[in-house]
Design an enzyme around this catalytic site. Structure first.
Site, mmCIF file in Angstrom:
data_model
loop_
_atom_site.group_PDB
_atom_site.id
_atom_site.type_symbol
_atom_site.label_atom_id
_atom_site.label_comp_id
_atom_site.label_asym_id
_atom_site.label_seq_id
_atom_site.Cartn_x
_atom_site.Cartn_y
_atom_site.Cartn_z
ATOM 1 N N LYS A 41 0.857 -1.200 0.000
ATOM 2 C CA LYS A 41 0.000 0.000 0.000
ATOM 3 C C LYS A 41 0.890 1.246 0.000
ATOM 4 O O LYS A 41 2.104 1.161 0.215
ATOM 5 C CB LYS A 41 -0.929 -0.023 1.221
ATOM 6 C CG LYS A 41 -0.207 -0.058 2.564
ATOM 7 C CD LYS A 41 -1.179 -0.223 3.712
ATOM 8 C CE LYS A 41 -0.416 -0.377 5.018
ATOM 9 N NZ LYS A 41 -1.116 0.091 6.173
ATOM 10 N N ARG A 136 -9.530 0.154 15.408
ATOM 11 C CA ARG A 136 -9.428 0.923 14.167
ATOM 12 C C ARG A 136 -10.531 0.451 13.233
ATOM 13 O O ARG A 136 -11.529 1.134 13.055
ATOM 14 C CB ARG A 136 -8.024 0.738 13.563
ATOM 15 C CG ARG A 136 -7.765 1.589 12.354
ATOM 16 C CD ARG A 136 -6.308 1.559 11.910
ATOM 17 N NE ARG A 136 -5.838 0.246 11.500
ATOM 18 C CZ ARG A 136 -4.655 0.022 10.935
ATOM 19 N NH1 ARG A 136 -3.818 1.023 10.722
ATOM 20 N NH2 ARG A 136 -4.288 -1.197 10.591
ATOM 21 N N TYR A 265 16.129 30.335 6.010
ATOM 22 C CA TYR A 265 15.033 31.125 6.573
ATOM 23 C C TYR A 265 15.142 31.240 8.088
ATOM 24 O O TYR A 265 15.399 30.264 8.781
ATOM 25 C CB TYR A 265 13.691 30.472 6.227
ATOM 26 C CG TYR A 265 13.359 30.522 4.754
ATOM 27 C CD1 TYR A 265 13.202 31.742 4.092
ATOM 28 C CD2 TYR A 265 13.202 29.344 4.026
ATOM 29 C CE1 TYR A 265 12.897 31.781 2.743
ATOM 30 C CE2 TYR A 265 12.892 29.372 2.678
ATOM 31 C CZ TYR A 265 12.741 30.596 2.041
ATOM 32 O OH TYR A 265 12.443 30.638 0.709
ATOM 33 N N MET A 318 12.031 24.493 0.865
ATOM 34 C CA MET A 318 11.098 23.648 0.105
ATOM 35 C C MET A 318 11.808 22.760 -0.913
ATOM 36 O O MET A 318 11.464 21.592 -1.071
ATOM 37 C CB MET A 318 10.053 24.523 -0.613
ATOM 38 C CG MET A 318 8.953 23.704 -1.246
ATOM 39 S SD MET A 318 7.733 24.667 -2.141
ATOM 40 C CE MET A 318 6.939 25.584 -0.851
HETATM 41 C C1 LIG Z 1 -3.737 -4.612 8.546
HETATM 42 C C2 LIG Z 1 -2.276 -4.458 8.312
HETATM 43 N N1 LIG Z 1 -1.517 -5.548 8.228
HETATM 44 C C3 LIG Z 1 -0.192 -5.472 8.003
HETATM 45 C C4 LIG Z 1 0.437 -4.258 7.868
HETATM 46 C C5 LIG Z 1 1.916 -4.221 7.635
HETATM 47 O O1 LIG Z 1 2.572 -3.714 8.749
HETATM 48 P P1 LIG Z 1 4.158 -3.634 8.800
HETATM 49 O O2 LIG Z 1 4.559 -2.609 7.793
HETATM 50 O O3 LIG Z 1 4.444 -3.217 10.189
HETATM 51 O O4 LIG Z 1 4.677 -4.978 8.452
HETATM 52 C C6 LIG Z 1 -0.312 -3.092 7.963
HETATM 53 C C7 LIG Z 1 0.348 -1.790 7.855
HETATM 54 O O5 LIG Z 1 0.038 -0.809 8.424
HETATM 55 C C8 LIG Z 1 -1.708 -3.194 8.184
HETATM 56 O O6 LIG Z 1 -2.481 -2.097 8.276
#
Ligand SMILES: Cc1ncc(COP(=O)(O)O)c(C=O)c1O
Length: 386
Positions: A41, A136, A265, A318
């Site tokens: 992701k 969450r 700055y 920047m």
């Molecule tokens: C549901 C879930 N599983 C696994 C992971 C992977 O975590 P990590 O990068 O600590 O291995 C994440 C990352 O945030 C996650 O949200």
């Protein structure tokens, strides 16, 4: 070992070591004794999702995980055919794309299950997320049997492939939350008995490395695959990982400055002696935090030029930052390593890691690499010499 990783668009590049991804996937699989699903992701934690995903599958990963439907669609467009799990329920507007691209949804509400069932024309496997304490997303353990029954009522359009949970404190392996969450999850699995889904997953990187009881059908590994420690509590288990991202640039301008003058700055840094400043064309719009230059004497608040640490002086601007090079002979075009290693004049290796920036800035390595902006070209390489 000095950097030469720039491309012709600008004097700053993030080089991505795909052999290190392969190596890290194999290392995590070896340490955990389970299959690995690679978490790609957020554009592969800033490393480039498609290239990382391909390398991870080459390295033995058997599935991929994303946060958003369009992240999964990007993997399919890149020709990747492996299972792709989407964490979290998604807007209804995304469900046709999710289904058309054979992505695997996470489900934790009956309403989402119904929305998926209404749209799926072929059997769609789903993973159920149980919230055992992260607070969450996920179905509460006591509501999970009801959700599973609701999902079964949508057969054959939906089938329950897996059930999973996520640990809040895996990077502190002795934290009591880990045992509490795993107990809640295992109590639920006991209650479900033979109706429990066949595939069970829990561990992220930290759990894969440090918590044997969180290693189930597979682990979902993100940060460790990128060669970055999940946190200080598991640093000692990360020695076998190789860093994947190297952030390098070139000196764009060199100038002498006199003792008593200031820089950047706010003039927050004053030079106590005559010195030489090198200007490096990378700044906070690229993901180098503004504060990094105002945290003297912390590893990570400097860069490597000519195999030596050189402090960033004054606030990072920047698009550019300034480095104090003392009386060394620095030239326009010299290699600058912001994250990565160089060879010191005595032949030893000097290194700055994403974790060093994180420690200086009181954050985590995840935020550092995810924050390297899309202005910096990602250059995947088979192997780079860190
Ligand atoms: C549901 C879930 N599983 C696994 C992971 C992977 O975590 P990590 O990068 O600590 O291995 C994440 C990352 O945030 C996650 O949200």
């Amino acid at each position: 070992m000095t950097a030469s990783a720039t491309d012709d668009r600008r004097w700053c590049t993030a080089t991505i070591d795909l052999d290190a991804i392969r190596h890290n996937v194999a290392t995590i699989a070896g340490a955990s004794g389970t299959d690995v699903w690679a978490v790609v992701k957020a554009d592969g934690y800033g490393h480039g999702a498609a290239a990382v995903a391909r390398a991870a599958l080459d390295g033995g990963a058997v599935g991929l995980c994303v946060a958003l439907v369009h992240e999964g669609v990007e993997l399919r467009r890149a020709g990747l055919d492996a299972p792709v799990l989407v964490f979290g329920e998604q807007p209804v507007s995304q469900l046709d794309d999710l289904i058309a691209n054979r992505l695997t949804p996470t489900v934790f509400s009956p309403a989402y299950a119904a929305a998926l069932a209404e749209r799926s024309t072929e059997p769609l496997g789903v993973h159920v997320n149980v919230d055992t304490g992260m607070q969450r997303v996920g179905v509460a353990p006591d509501a999970a049997p009801g959700l599973l029954a609701a999902l079964r009522s949508h057969a054959p359009r939906l089938s329950i492939e897996a059930i999973y949970t996520h640990l809040a404190c895996a990077d502190e392996p002795d934290h009591p939350a880990n045992r509490e969450q795993l107990t809640r999850f295992d109590d639920l699995l006991d209650e479900l008995g033979s109706t429990a889904p066949p595939i069970i997953h829990v561990g992220n990187s930290a759990a894969a490395l440090a918590i044997p009881s969180a290693r189930r059908s597979f682990v979902r590994a993100g940060i460790a695959m990128y060669g970055i420690s999940p946190g200080p509590g598991v640093d000692h288990l990360c020695g076998g990982l190789r860093p994947v991202m190297r952030l390098s640039a070139r000196v764009a301008h060199v100038k002498p400055v006199a003792a008593g003058s200031h820089v950047a700055y706010g003039w927050r840094h004053r030079f106590e002696r005559d010195t030489t400043i090198a200007t490096v064309p990378v700044g906070y719009a690229d993901g180098v935090p503004r504060r990094l230059g105002t945290l003297p004497d912390q590893v990570g608040s400097d860069v490597l030029i000519g195999g030596r640490r050189r402090p960033i002086v004054g606030v990072v601007t920047m698009d550019q930052l300034m480095v104090d090079c003392g009386d060394h002979d620095i030239r326009v075009g010299d290699d600058v390593t912001l994250i990565g290693a160089q060879t010191a004049p005595d032949g030893s290796t000097v290194r700055i890691r994403a974790e060093d920036w994180a420690a200086a800035l009181d954050t985590i390595g995840y935020e550092i690499v995810c924050g390297i902006s899309s202005r910096i070209p990602r250059v995947p390489r088979r192997s780079i010499d860190h």
